[in-house]
Enzyme design. Structure first.
Site, PDB file in Angstrom:
ATOM      1  CB  SER A  66     -40.398  32.993 -15.045  1.00  0.00           C
ATOM      2  OG  SER A  66     -39.583  33.153 -13.904  1.00  0.00           O
ATOM      3  CE  LYS A  85     -20.190  44.165   0.177  1.00  0.00           C
ATOM      4  NZ  LYS A  85     -21.586  44.496   0.465  1.00  0.00           N
TER       5      LYS A  85
END
Length: 285
Positions: A102, A154
């Site tokens: 990764s 949010k």
């Protein structure tokens, strides 16, 4: 300068010893870091990287052992290595130890050549987001979750609320953007070396031996053997490290810590340790 002066000496006086600067990039890749649990980030690695490139040496060697982490910090470290390699006109040799997967592999491709042990783990060219959900737990213990926001998105993916389909789709769209950036970087750096394999960019990972077949690495070998073969038996490896404070590389310059600071750092360290353990565990380590 040392190499230049060495060439001016008579052959019988010349030293054939070559000193190669070595950077160890070991650990998970996360922004920040703390006194109790250091991590790899541009802030923590920039000093040793720049110091290594200041050496009068033919190459810079980098040892990598990382399961990944932050894609942003991974790319920043990659970029700093490549910028200095271009600026100083130096080759970079990367050596994989247990794992370069990764984000760890993203840093590895900063090398002009990548070496791995046959049993190293390489690849995992993908993006993952992991978290926990606790909506049912709150009901069982009689706790009510109250969240007030200015902006309807949010509080997306709040772990104490059930997942919403639109939130998951938004997250996956973000992941695809990051994944595409990763793929483009690998193709740019490895180019024709890569084998045409449909699994290459699916997030799978392989041993160093298989990674060689796929073009993810250039050769099998360890740092000391490769460098001594290439530059001579008198080659010396010079490990470049950052200054250590009381608590390691990230030690504070302050005289002491208050009890609340130590408690907060310890609690944060437990969470970081769990995340780090999960990253390494993906590769059986």
């Amino acid at each position: 300068m040392k190499r230049f002066l060495n060439r001016l000496l008579p052959k019988s006086w010349r030293s054939d010893m070559v000193v190669i600067p070595v950077i160890r990039l070991h650990g998970t890749i996360m922004p920040g870091g703390g006194q109790f649990r250091p991590s790899l980030s541009l802030a923590s690695t920039a000093g040793p990287i720049e110091k290594a490139f200041s050496f009068d040496a033919p190459v810079v060697a980098i040892s990598i052992n990382s399961p990944g982490g932050s894609p942003v910090q991974s790319r920043l470290i990659f970029r700093r290595i490549r910028d200095l390699a271009t600026e100083k006109n130096k080759k970079v040799l990367v050596f994989v130890e247990d794992v370069a997967a990764s984000g760890g592999y993203m840093i590895a491709i900063a090398g002009d050549e990548i070496f791995a042990d046959p049993s190293s783990i390489v690849g995992s060219i993908g993006v993952v987001s992991a978290s926990f959900g606790f909506p049912e737990l709150l009901k069982k213990i009689g706790v009510e979750r109250r969240v007030h926001t200015a902006g309807q998105n949010k509080a997306v993916l709040d772990p104490f609320k059930p997942e919403k389909k639109e939130d998951i789709e938004r997250l996956k769209a973000l992941q695809l953007d990051v994944h595409e950036t990763f793929i483009d970087l690998v193709k740019d750096r490895r180019g024709p070396k890569l084998k045409d394999d449909s699994d290459l960019f699916t997030g799978l990972f392989w041993t160093g031996k298989k990674g060689l077949e796929l073009g993810l690495v250039d050769a099998l070998g360890d740092m000391r053997s490769v460098l001594k073969t290439r530059f001579g038996p008198k080659t010396q490896l010079k490990l470049i490290t950052a200054p250590r404070g009381l608590f390691g590389w990230f030690g504070s310059s302050r005289a002491g810590f208050s009890a609340p600071e130590i408690a907060a750092a310890a609690a944060s360290s437990v969470i970081d340790a769990a995340e780090e353990r999960a990253l390494w565990a993906r590769f059986g380590l």
